[in-house]
Design a protein around this motif. Structure first.
Motif, PDB file in Angstrom:
ATOM      1  N   LEU A  90       0.857  -1.178   0.000  1.00  0.00           N
ATOM      2  CA  LEU A  90       0.000   0.000   0.000  1.00  0.00           C
ATOM      3  C   LEU A  90       0.897   1.233   0.000  1.00  0.00           C
ATOM      4  N   ILE A  91       0.558   2.226  -0.817  1.00  0.00           N
ATOM      5  CA  ILE A  91       1.364   3.438  -0.951  1.00  0.00           C
ATOM      6  C   ILE A  91       0.586   4.639  -0.423  1.00  0.00           C
ATOM      7  N   THR A  92       1.192   5.402   0.462  1.00  0.00           N
ATOM      8  CA  THR A  92       0.625   6.674   0.909  1.00  0.00           C
ATOM      9  C   THR A  92       1.543   7.800   0.459  1.00  0.00           C
ATOM     10  N   LEU A  93       0.976   8.741  -0.311  1.00  0.00           N
ATOM     11  CA  LEU A  93       1.728   9.905  -0.796  1.00  0.00           C
ATOM     12  C   LEU A  93       1.190  11.160  -0.120  1.00  0.00           C
ATOM     13  N   ILE A  94       2.082  11.905   0.521  1.00  0.00           N
ATOM     14  CA  ILE A  94       1.737  13.184   1.135  1.00  0.00           C
ATOM     15  C   ILE A  94       2.604  14.235   0.468  1.00  0.00           C
ATOM     16  N   ALA A  95       1.962  15.203  -0.220  1.00  0.00           N
ATOM     17  CA  ALA A  95       2.727  16.151  -1.035  1.00  0.00           C
ATOM     18  C   ALA A  95       2.064  17.526  -1.033  1.00  0.00           C
ATOM     19  N   PRO A  96       2.863  18.574  -1.202  1.00  0.00           N
ATOM     20  CA  PRO A  96       2.299  19.921  -1.362  1.00  0.00           C
ATOM     21  C   PRO A  96       1.500  20.007  -2.655  1.00  0.00           C
ATOM     22  N   GLU A  97       0.515  20.891  -2.682  1.00  0.00           N
ATOM     23  CA  GLU A  97      -0.360  20.981  -3.853  1.00  0.00           C
ATOM     24  C   GLU A  97       0.368  21.501  -5.085  1.00  0.00           C
ATOM     25  N   GLN A  98       1.510  22.164  -4.911  1.00  0.00           N
ATOM     26  CA  GLN A  98       2.261  22.674  -6.061  1.00  0.00           C
ATOM     27  C   GLN A  98       3.216  21.639  -6.653  1.00  0.00           C
ATOM     28  N   THR A  99       3.207  20.407  -6.126  1.00  0.00           N
ATOM     29  CA  THR A  99       4.076  19.352  -6.665  1.00  0.00           C
ATOM     30  C   THR A  99       3.729  19.059  -8.116  1.00  0.00           C
ATOM     31  N   ASN A 100       4.739  18.914  -8.941  1.00  0.00           N
ATOM     32  CA  ASN A 100       4.550  18.651 -10.365  1.00  0.00           C
ATOM     33  C   ASN A 100       3.969  17.253 -10.591  1.00  0.00           C
ATOM     34  N   VAL A 101       2.908  17.179 -11.384  1.00  0.00           N
ATOM     35  CA  VAL A 101       2.243  15.894 -11.654  1.00  0.00           C
ATOM     36  C   VAL A 101       3.208  14.915 -12.317  1.00  0.00           C
ATOM     37  N   GLU A 102       4.040  15.404 -13.232  1.00  0.00           N
ATOM     38  CA  GLU A 102       5.008  14.526 -13.911  1.00  0.00           C
ATOM     39  C   GLU A 102       5.968  13.907 -12.901  1.00  0.00           C
ATOM     40  N   TRP A 103       6.363  14.663 -11.874  1.00  0.00           N
ATOM     41  CA  TRP A 103       7.256  14.115 -10.838  1.00  0.00           C
ATOM     42  C   TRP A 103       6.579  12.961 -10.111  1.00  0.00           C
ATOM     43  N   VAL A 104       5.300  13.125  -9.805  1.00  0.00           N
ATOM     44  CA  VAL A 104       4.567  12.066  -9.106  1.00  0.00           C
ATOM     45  C   VAL A 104       4.420  10.836  -9.989  1.00  0.00           C
ATOM     46  N   GLU A 105       4.164  11.043 -11.274  1.00  0.00           N
ATOM     47  CA  GLU A 105       4.051   9.913 -12.198  1.00  0.00           C
ATOM     48  C   GLU A 105       5.364   9.138 -12.271  1.00  0.00           C
ATOM     49  N   ARG A 106       6.473   9.840 -12.303  1.00  0.00           N
ATOM     50  CA  ARG A 106       7.776   9.173 -12.328  1.00  0.00           C
ATOM     51  C   ARG A 106       8.044   8.471 -11.001  1.00  0.00           C
ATOM     52  N   LEU A 107       7.619   9.071  -9.916  1.00  0.00           N
ATOM     53  CA  LEU A 107       7.747   8.438  -8.605  1.00  0.00           C
ATOM     54  C   LEU A 107       7.046   7.079  -8.597  1.00  0.00           C
ATOM     55  N   TYR A 108       5.827   7.040  -9.105  1.00  0.00           N
ATOM     56  CA  TYR A 108       5.062   5.792  -9.104  1.00  0.00           C
ATOM     57  C   TYR A 108       5.629   4.781 -10.093  1.00  0.00           C
ATOM     58  N   ARG A 109       6.257   5.284 -11.156  1.00  0.00           N
ATOM     59  CA  ARG A 109       6.945   4.354 -12.058  1.00  0.00           C
ATOM     60  C   ARG A 109       8.105   3.667 -11.327  1.00  0.00           C
ATOM     61  N   GLY A 110       8.837   4.436 -10.516  1.00  0.00           N
ATOM     62  CA  GLY A 110       9.911   3.845  -9.719  1.00  0.00           C
ATOM     63  C   GLY A 110       9.387   2.862  -8.698  1.00  0.00           C
ATOM     64  N   LEU A 111       8.280   3.203  -8.052  1.00  0.00           N
ATOM     65  CA  LEU A 111       7.653   2.273  -7.112  1.00  0.00           C
ATOM     66  C   LEU A 111       7.250   0.982  -7.815  1.00  0.00           C
ATOM     67  N   GLY A 112       6.663   1.127  -8.999  1.00  0.00           N
ATOM     68  CA  GLY A 112       6.208  -0.046  -9.748  1.00  0.00           C
ATOM     69  C   GLY A 112       7.349  -0.940 -10.196  1.00  0.00           C
ATOM     70  N   ARG A 113       8.461  -0.328 -10.648  1.00  0.00           N
ATOM     71  CA  ARG A 113       9.617  -1.127 -11.068  1.00  0.00           C
ATOM     72  C   ARG A 113      10.189  -1.921  -9.902  1.00  0.00           C
ATOM     73  N   ALA A 114      10.284  -1.264  -8.748  1.00  0.00           N
ATOM     74  CA  ALA A 114      10.822  -1.942  -7.573  1.00  0.00           C
ATOM     75  C   ALA A 114       9.902  -3.068  -7.135  1.00  0.00           C
ATOM     76  N   ALA A 115       8.596  -2.833  -7.162  1.00  0.00           N
ATOM     77  CA  ALA A 115       7.631  -3.866  -6.761  1.00  0.00           C
ATOM     78  C   ALA A 115       7.696  -5.059  -7.710  1.00  0.00           C
ATOM     79  N   LYS A 116       7.789  -4.776  -9.003  1.00  0.00           N
ATOM     80  CA  LYS A 116       7.853  -5.852  -9.998  1.00  0.00           C
ATOM     81  C   LYS A 116       9.086  -6.708  -9.809  1.00  0.00           C
ATOM     82  N   ARG A 117      10.189  -6.094  -9.389  1.00  0.00           N
ATOM     83  CA  ARG A 117      11.452  -6.829  -9.187  1.00  0.00           C
ATOM     84  C   ARG A 117      11.245  -7.994  -8.218  1.00  0.00           C
ATOM     85  N   PHE A 118      10.372  -7.803  -7.206  1.00  0.00           N
ATOM     86  CA  PHE A 118      10.141  -8.847  -6.205  1.00  0.00           C
ATOM     87  C   PHE A 118       8.714  -9.390  -6.237  1.00  0.00           C
TER      88      PHE A 118
END
Length: 260
Positions: A90-118
């Protein structure tokens, strides 16, 4: 009294001593993972949550892919310390409202790659806004066979101490690409009787004393070892309990007592 006055270990000691644990708890909140008995007596339920915070665990300028990778791998490293198999997250993201959407998308791509590894499935989570820095919390659920579960508490005088891989990579930013030793841990508990294990996320100088304290033993480190790049390196052994042992190692990372 402020948090900086007592540090992470003393804070946890004050908090955890007041908790009441049920009979089904095998490893409690003072270990790498929480381990619970279930109706399936062959396997134990394993749970772990961990977080990364901008400015504490990664620089705000860090690659979001790397941040996501690290956020997932931190709790999985604790699974390795328990010789457990992770299954869902389960992933909980806490971020300021001015956070760039593209940054969050890349963050979740990294989470997904790591999860897939195991072979971990990300099955849900939560999002919320904050005025402070970005924070990502990852909670993982899995299992470990009852005869292969390892904690911090089983170390004995005379046990040899080993580390996997090469230590000291955090200063070269390798903490953003590290790989948990789940495969190594599972192999070790399959072929050997392992008394105790622990994740070294805060460094040998902080975590080895914690391991020794949980097992109520001291330790002796062979300081001439340079930690060669080998799958397994013997660095010393457990000894009779002695406060002198704790003077030998440079301190590791201690939350609330390190500069931000």
């Amino acid at each position: 009294m402020k948090l900086r006055d007592i540090g992470e270990d003393r804070l946890l000691g004050r908090l955890l001593s007041r908790l009441s644990l049920g009979k089904e708890v095998v490893n409690g909140p003072d270990d790498d993972c929480a381990v619970m008995e279930t109706r399936d007596h062959g396997n134990l339920l394993v749970l772990k949550t961990d977080c990364v915070v901008a400015g504490v665990h990664f620089l705000p300028t860090a690659n979001a892919l790397d941040v996501g990778w690290k956020a997932m791998m931190r709790p999985l490293s604790d699974f390795a310390a328990t010789s457990a198999v992770p299954q869902s997250a389960l992933i909980t993201l806490i971020a300021p409202e001015q956070t760039n959407v593209e940054w969050v998308e890349r963050l979740y791509r990294g989470l997904g790659r790591a999860a897939k590894r195991f072979k971990v499935s990300i099955v849900g989570g939560e999002t919320s806004r904050t005025r402070g820095p970005v924070a990502i919390s990852v909670s993982v659920v899995g299992f470990v066979e009852s005869d292969r579960c390892v904690s911090r508490r089983g170390g004995r005088v005379g046990d040899d101490l080993f580390v996997t891989g090469r230590l000291g990579g955090a200063v070269r930013q390798k903490h953003l690409q590290f790989i948990p030793r789940i495969a190594e841990s599972r192999w070790l508990t399959k072929h050997f009787s392992i008394h105790a294990m622990m994740d070294l996320s805060d460094g040998l100088g902080a975590d080895l004393p914690r391991l020794a304290k949980a097992s109520r033993v001291g330790f002796a480190i062979e300081m001439e070892k340079k930690f060669p790049k080998l799958p397994l390196t013997r660095i010393g052994s457990f000894s009779q309990l002695s406060t002198r042992n704790y003077q030998l190692l440079p301190s590791g990372y201690v939350h609330f007592q390190q500069p931000a």
